[in-house]
Design an enzyme around this catalytic site. Sequence first.
Site, mmCIF file in Angstrom:
data_model
loop_
_atom_site.group_PDB
_atom_site.id
_atom_site.type_symbol
_atom_site.label_atom_id
_atom_site.label_comp_id
_atom_site.label_asym_id
_atom_site.label_seq_id
_atom_site.Cartn_x
_atom_site.Cartn_y
_atom_site.Cartn_z
ATOM 1 N N GLU A 9 -19.958 -6.108 -13.853
ATOM 2 C CA GLU A 9 -20.837 -7.034 -14.606
ATOM 3 C C GLU A 9 -20.068 -8.250 -15.103
ATOM 4 O O GLU A 9 -20.653 -9.301 -15.382
ATOM 5 C CB GLU A 9 -21.533 -6.317 -15.771
ATOM 6 C CG GLU A 9 -20.595 -5.872 -16.871
ATOM 7 C CD GLU A 9 -21.326 -5.187 -18.033
ATOM 8 O OE1 GLU A 9 -22.401 -5.654 -18.435
ATOM 9 O OE2 GLU A 9 -20.816 -4.163 -18.529
ATOM 10 N N GLU B 74 0.836 -1.205 0.000
ATOM 11 C CA GLU B 74 0.000 0.000 0.000
ATOM 12 C C GLU B 74 0.871 1.255 0.000
ATOM 13 O O GLU B 74 0.649 2.191 -0.773
ATOM 14 C CB GLU B 74 -0.943 -0.002 1.207
ATOM 15 C CG GLU B 74 -2.074 -1.032 1.063
ATOM 16 C CD GLU B 74 -3.072 -1.008 2.207
ATOM 17 O OE1 GLU B 74 -2.782 -0.398 3.260
ATOM 18 O OE2 GLU B 74 -4.148 -1.613 2.049
HETATM 19 P P1 NDP Z 1 1.881 -8.422 7.022
HETATM 20 O O1 NDP Z 1 1.900 -9.541 7.969
HETATM 21 O O2 NDP Z 1 0.776 -8.310 6.036
HETATM 22 O O3 NDP Z 1 3.236 -8.420 6.198
HETATM 23 C C1 NDP Z 1 4.476 -8.385 6.843
HETATM 24 C C2 NDP Z 1 5.546 -8.518 5.794
HETATM 25 O O4 NDP Z 1 6.805 -8.271 6.400
HETATM 26 C C3 NDP Z 1 5.599 -9.889 5.166
HETATM 27 O O5 NDP Z 1 5.810 -9.753 3.791
HETATM 28 C C4 NDP Z 1 6.798 -10.540 5.862
HETATM 29 O O6 NDP Z 1 7.505 -11.430 5.065
HETATM 30 C C5 NDP Z 1 7.685 -9.330 6.088
HETATM 31 N N1 NDP Z 1 8.596 -9.530 7.222
HETATM 32 C C6 NDP Z 1 8.295 -9.930 8.473
HETATM 33 N N2 NDP Z 1 9.389 -9.962 9.226
HETATM 34 C C7 NDP Z 1 10.419 -9.574 8.447
HETATM 35 C C8 NDP Z 1 11.808 -9.402 8.658
HETATM 36 N N3 NDP Z 1 12.348 -9.647 9.840
HETATM 37 N N4 NDP Z 1 12.569 -8.980 7.625
HETATM 38 C C9 NDP Z 1 12.014 -8.737 6.417
HETATM 39 N N5 NDP Z 1 10.706 -8.867 6.164
HETATM 40 C C10 NDP Z 1 9.912 -9.292 7.156
HETATM 41 O O7 NDP Z 1 2.012 -7.134 7.930
HETATM 42 P P2 NDP Z 1 1.823 -5.577 7.638
HETATM 43 O O8 NDP Z 1 2.793 -4.910 8.525
HETATM 44 O O9 NDP Z 1 1.865 -5.290 6.179
HETATM 45 O O10 NDP Z 1 0.347 -5.315 8.143
HETATM 46 C C11 NDP Z 1 -0.084 -5.804 9.417
HETATM 47 C C12 NDP Z 1 -1.519 -6.208 9.361
HETATM 48 O O11 NDP Z 1 -2.350 -5.076 9.363
HETATM 49 C C13 NDP Z 1 -1.913 -6.964 8.098
HETATM 50 O O12 NDP Z 1 -1.622 -8.336 8.185
HETATM 51 C C14 NDP Z 1 -3.366 -6.705 8.011
HETATM 52 O O13 NDP Z 1 -4.081 -7.658 8.772
HETATM 53 C C15 NDP Z 1 -3.508 -5.329 8.617
HETATM 54 N N6 NDP Z 1 -3.672 -4.315 7.554
HETATM 55 C C16 NDP Z 1 -4.808 -4.315 6.808
HETATM 56 C C17 NDP Z 1 -4.972 -3.413 5.794
HETATM 57 C C18 NDP Z 1 -6.201 -3.448 4.959
HETATM 58 O O14 NDP Z 1 -7.199 -4.013 5.396
HETATM 59 N N7 NDP Z 1 -6.193 -2.875 3.750
HETATM 60 C C19 NDP Z 1 -3.964 -2.405 5.494
HETATM 61 C C20 NDP Z 1 -2.800 -2.500 6.326
HETATM 62 C C21 NDP Z 1 -2.681 -3.419 7.320
HETATM 63 P P3 NDP Z 1 7.149 -12.980 4.970
HETATM 64 O O15 NDP Z 1 5.876 -13.007 4.191
HETATM 65 O O16 NDP Z 1 8.321 -13.552 4.243
HETATM 66 O O17 NDP Z 1 7.013 -13.470 6.372
#
Ligand code: NDP
Length: 452
Positions: free
Chosen positions: A442, A183
């Site tokens: 649609e 986002e």
């Molecule tokens: P997410 O869990 O969606 O994504 C976290 C990302 O960070 C993943 O890609 C993960 O990688 C990566 N990651 C985690 N740890 C590390 C690390 N140590 N080093 C590098 N990369 C890392 O979390 P977000 O912070 O994006 O958002 C949190 C939550 O908030 C979302 O899950 C959602 O539920 C909510 N949210 C909802 C929104 C909406 O409804 N539109 C908008 C924003 C947030 P990997 O996949 O490899 O583990």
Amino acid sequence: MTTEFDYDLFVIGAGSGGVRAARMAASKGKKVAVAEERYLGGTCVNVGCVPKKLFVYASQFPELFHASAGFGWTVPQQPTLDWATLRDNKTAEIERLNGIYNNLIDNSGADLFDGRATVAGANLVSVNGKTYKARTILVATGGWPYIPEFPGSEHALSSNEMFFLDKLPNKAVVVGGGYIAVEFAGILNGLGVETHLVYRGPKLLKSFDVEMGDKIMQGMVDKGVNIHLNTEVNQITKTDEQLSVILNNGSDLEAGLVLYATGRQANTAGLGLETTNVVMRDNGSIQVDKYFATAEPSIYALGDVIDRVQLTPVAIQEAMVLVDHLFGDSSATIDYRDIPTAVFCQPEFGTVGLSEEQAREEYKDIAIYLSDFKPMLQTLGGGTERITMKLVVDEESDIVLGCHMVGEHAAEIIQGMGIALKAGATKAHFDATVGIHPSAAEEFVTMREKTR
Ligand code: NDP
């Protein structure tokens, strides 16, 4: 209530879930308190969904300016953005919403404490130097951005700070591949910042339908986001005003800002829960049962702090179930299947139900219906954005198991599809539904040919 207690329900945290629980309980004649140490409305209103969506709108104007030419409009060759105006108008709107939350709590009859509350025992909450006896306590303290520790991690920002930047950088690095990373990559790119998205895995948005994730990534690249997959950050160094992000592939990226969007963790540190029997997982989140009861019978928890589904509407629904359980007839339930959700990346993504991969694991015969087309706006507008829609159908029952869309208005369209899936709609129901013409939506009711 017996005089034994000051409150029937003491809610810690005035975010989406906490406020809903407080208001619902108060409307049932219960004596309720809410304590909030930071801002009314929680993450969603202050540093999440709401300001994020305002920034998404702001970031979409350059493409609209561009598209307008094909519709006969002339706009300046180089429209400019005044970041301070956007940021401050956003903040004023959020403050208006904070006021509305204040009124909602006031009007409900609940007492609002402006301060950090801690749990002092199974039925005790301390706030602003006083301790209150509560028959039940609700912990709805939400989550907080998590940034891993590594050399230079102190230079990384979280999403919290992105809403209050003094100025926009020329170049930014966003780390992560989940909701917030994609986002903000879209927002920064749209606002004219050279944006690099660095993700350690091979696919963005890995928990969703793979094909849709690929479409999103292609769409982001087409719009100008530089995406570095299978890449990790080793170190960040600071030189004058610039940051240097050293990657594990040996290269480095210079940037004015580094955003870490690497997940969120439950806000339970220092809350006093160790004085009770509440059980927390290793990541700090609170374990609850289907009624949001913790292992301490008088203490409940819901929303992001229980780390089930971190979405505002889910926290709100959890609050309704809890209040019905505590003070109603306990008939309300929450079903975590088929929760519609949208990622406000660009192109936008909306989804409900099973991905193709999940469906193939759970069902024997799956039919996929896929449509990919140029939105009408782009016929004269000349942009690159496309729309992709996908239906995942169980061949045996004809039930639509998943509905996914990448492209303009995906969130708006998928909300309605969520009702259809909740109602158990079959592909035959979709086929029997009359389309709205001309619309993108649609297409969901006119997909006749199976793609595979
Ligand atoms: P997410 O869990 O969606 O994504 C976290 C990302 O960070 C993943 O890609 C993960 O990688 C990566 N990651 C985690 N740890 C590390 C690390 N140590 N080093 C590098 N990369 C890392 O979390 P977000 O912070 O994006 O958002 C949190 C939550 O908030 C979302 O899950 C959602 O539920 C909510 N949210 C909802 C929104 C909406 O409804 N539109 C908008 C924003 C947030 P990997 O996949 O490899 O583990």
